[in-house]
Design an enzyme around this catalytic site. Sequence first.
Site, short mmCIF file in Angstrom:
data_model
loop_
_atom_site.label_atom_id
_atom_site.label_comp_id
_atom_site.label_asym_id
_atom_site.label_seq_id
_atom_site.Cartn_x
_atom_site.Cartn_y
_atom_site.Cartn_z
N ASP A 54 -2.30 2.09 -10.54
CA ASP A 54 -1.19 2.59 -9.63
C ASP A 54 -2.23 3.99 -9.16
O ASP A 54 -3.35 4.30 -9.52
CB ASP A 54 -0.24 3.21 -10.55
C1 NOJ Z 1 3.06 5.15 -6.99
C2 NOJ Z 1 3.95 4.15 -7.44
O1 NOJ Z 1 3.93 4.30 -8.78
C3 NOJ Z 1 3.84 2.79 -7.07
O2 NOJ Z 1 4.81 2.01 -7.42
C4 NOJ Z 1 3.22 2.51 -5.78
O3 NOJ Z 1 3.16 1.27 -5.36
C5 NOJ Z 1 2.20 3.43 -5.17
N1 NOJ Z 1 2.56 4.64 -5.85
C6 NOJ Z 1 1.70 3.28 -3.73
O4 NOJ Z 1 2.43 3.78 -2.96
#
Ligand code: NOJ
Length: 738
Positions: free
Chosen positions: A275
């Site tokens: 993530d």
């Molecule tokens: C953080 C989020 O937790 C995740 O779900 C998302 O896909 C990513 N950022 C990318 O934006």
Amino acid sequence: MKKLQLLAVGSLLALCLAGCSEKDEIDRKVDELLSKMTLREKIGQMHQVSGAGTHAEEAAAKGEVGSILNCVDPAEINAVQRAAVEQSRLGIPVIVGRDVIHGFRTIFPIPLGLAATFDPELVEQGARVAAIEATASGVHWTFSPMLDIARDSRWGRVAEGSGEDPYLDTQMGVAMVRGYQGDDFADPTSMAACIKHFVGYGAAEGGRDYNSTMISERSLRNTYFPAFKACVDAGALTLMTSFNEIDGIPSTGNDFLLKDVLRQEWGFDGMVVTDWNSSGEMVAHGFAKDLKHATELSVNAGVDMDMMSFGYISYIEELVKEGKIKEETIDNAVRNILKLKFRLGLFDNPYVDVDASARVDYAPEHLAAAKQSAVESAILLQNDNDVLPLDKARTILVTGPMADAPYDQLGTWAFDGQSEHTVTPLQALRECYEVIYEPGLAYSRDRDTKDFAKVRAAAQRADAAVVFVGEEAILSGEAHSLSSLNLQGAQSELIAEVRKSGKPVVVVVIAGRPLTIERDLANCDAMLYAFHPGTMGGEALADLIKGKAVPSGKSPMTFLRDAGQAPFYYNHNNTGRPCNGTETLLEDIPMKAGQTSLGCTSYYLDSGYGPLFPFGYGLSYTTFEYGNITLEKTALGKDDTIVVEFDLSNTGKRDGVEVVQLYTRDLVGSVVRPVKELRRFERVALAAGETKHIRMELPVAELAFWNRDMQYVVEPGDFQLWVAGDSASGEAYPFSVE
Ligand code: NOJ
């Protein structure tokens, strides 16, 4: 007949051979390319950055970036792609990722709303629409579906998932994977899915985002893994690790999860991405001493691509030289990334047609699917005296801050939906009624009641009032946890004010989570819970209010009386002192009551035991009755299939759809088993007065769970089965398994 069978076997074999040789062919190409790559080029593939522009183009030209996210401008994407394909030494295309969570341009209801449809086919169709629109803008890869089981509505991200139940979560997740990825990965409209967040992120302590979790391996396996495993089996191409730590180990550095379970047990052959900076965040967790150490931990745990920590691009080379990461580990990661790019056909079709999006965005059939999804996602929670539908009213008061909030009704993670395309409830209701519009409040947190007098006066001139309340989009989603789940601002006061008019009051809640709306229910006749319904939410709600459509949504999460009850979910284990329905509440406790005078069961003195509405709950404009429920066999073997048959009747005066739910309970286990578990559901359409005979099947094998010896087995013994319209209704039917 034999000939036909032979033919069928033959073509199946041919298909399989074609599939196998395609796979071999991709593996061959990957190995060939890998053999030409320098270590630096390999590391470049493992690095993902946000945005396009000069910086990304320069990195792509040097082969130092494998993926970009957050760019949806086809021309800019093509520019980065050109640098990668035409200027870098090996011409490896970049893969473009984006959070396409509930639609790209045409925004569908938030995923929690989609789950309320209990309609996987429709959800698959919605994901297909999202893929068609997103790929037309150059997106190859969506960071969806979010499969996190969420049992605490304080957590803002409940909006992004399918709620509290593993089975529903699985059905919705698989539907989305299928819809995004289509039948052929290499089709230009196919978009790679990314199942996330692996794992346990939804169990954040106290519902506070990113918080620690403490989940046992058994509970991971019984509750949190099933949807991931099913999506892996359905061919999900990628997976994202989660921010949280479980029992002290952050997911991004967790080789048990990523190697033992994901790769070895499940045979996942896709690509794993962190993530956003979740590798780097292992430093703040206190699991890694610095970014270099975090990089070592995540690469060695089996994370192929780094989203935005910059640790991979900065430190892998050094770590390989120091012998802390083997080059073989890097090769495996790069293999997964290249395989993904070959599977998606990016080497053959790296560029996007800059005119494509204009042809597909907001296509009429996309809007129609979004509208149908919004219709099916709305849950009718209350309808005293059949106030809804408002089919006789001519003049209605439309009030509340969510009646005409084109941006907010799209909900969280709707980056690319343009609010000028939103149809608001106000706009749509104006097509059906004489509308008097008095918003009363400017936005959901507004506390200024100065316009209430105008609302009250307007109500007097209307046949009925419809109050649109809820949450602005910003109040749910990532990092948007709340400790109170009451309606924000003066919204409850607005409902109470309208109630004073004596006119029929319908409340529509447009929100990202189940809120605590008990006091608001007391101030209205009917309540429709719409979640954030997306682009076509207005038309869908107008149809439901007018009676052109009938509500069929069912709650994918337990509705609480009070936020203090969280986490609260229907499929919990029993305590040794389950509540027996005789709870004494605060107001009934005598002064100086003795310590043990209250019955000693498991409940809250103030909010009691039960929820406001149970999982699976939702009314219709008609009523349904379940009759003649019979089990084909009540003593079964492990290889048998449970067959339950019954008559479902529409006993009201309108056509409608009932979501039939089948639950079971395993009465005694080597470990305590949930008091109920959803096993099957089916949407059944019935004309007024119609009865249908329904047959549902459930293989006994599906009653298996991870038991005391950590084996996945069906334990023989006694069970109960329910078929009903929600998780709290129906009669228990006993059966046993030998
Ligand atoms: C953080 C989020 O937790 C995740 O779900 C998302 O896909 C990513 N950022 C990318 O934006």
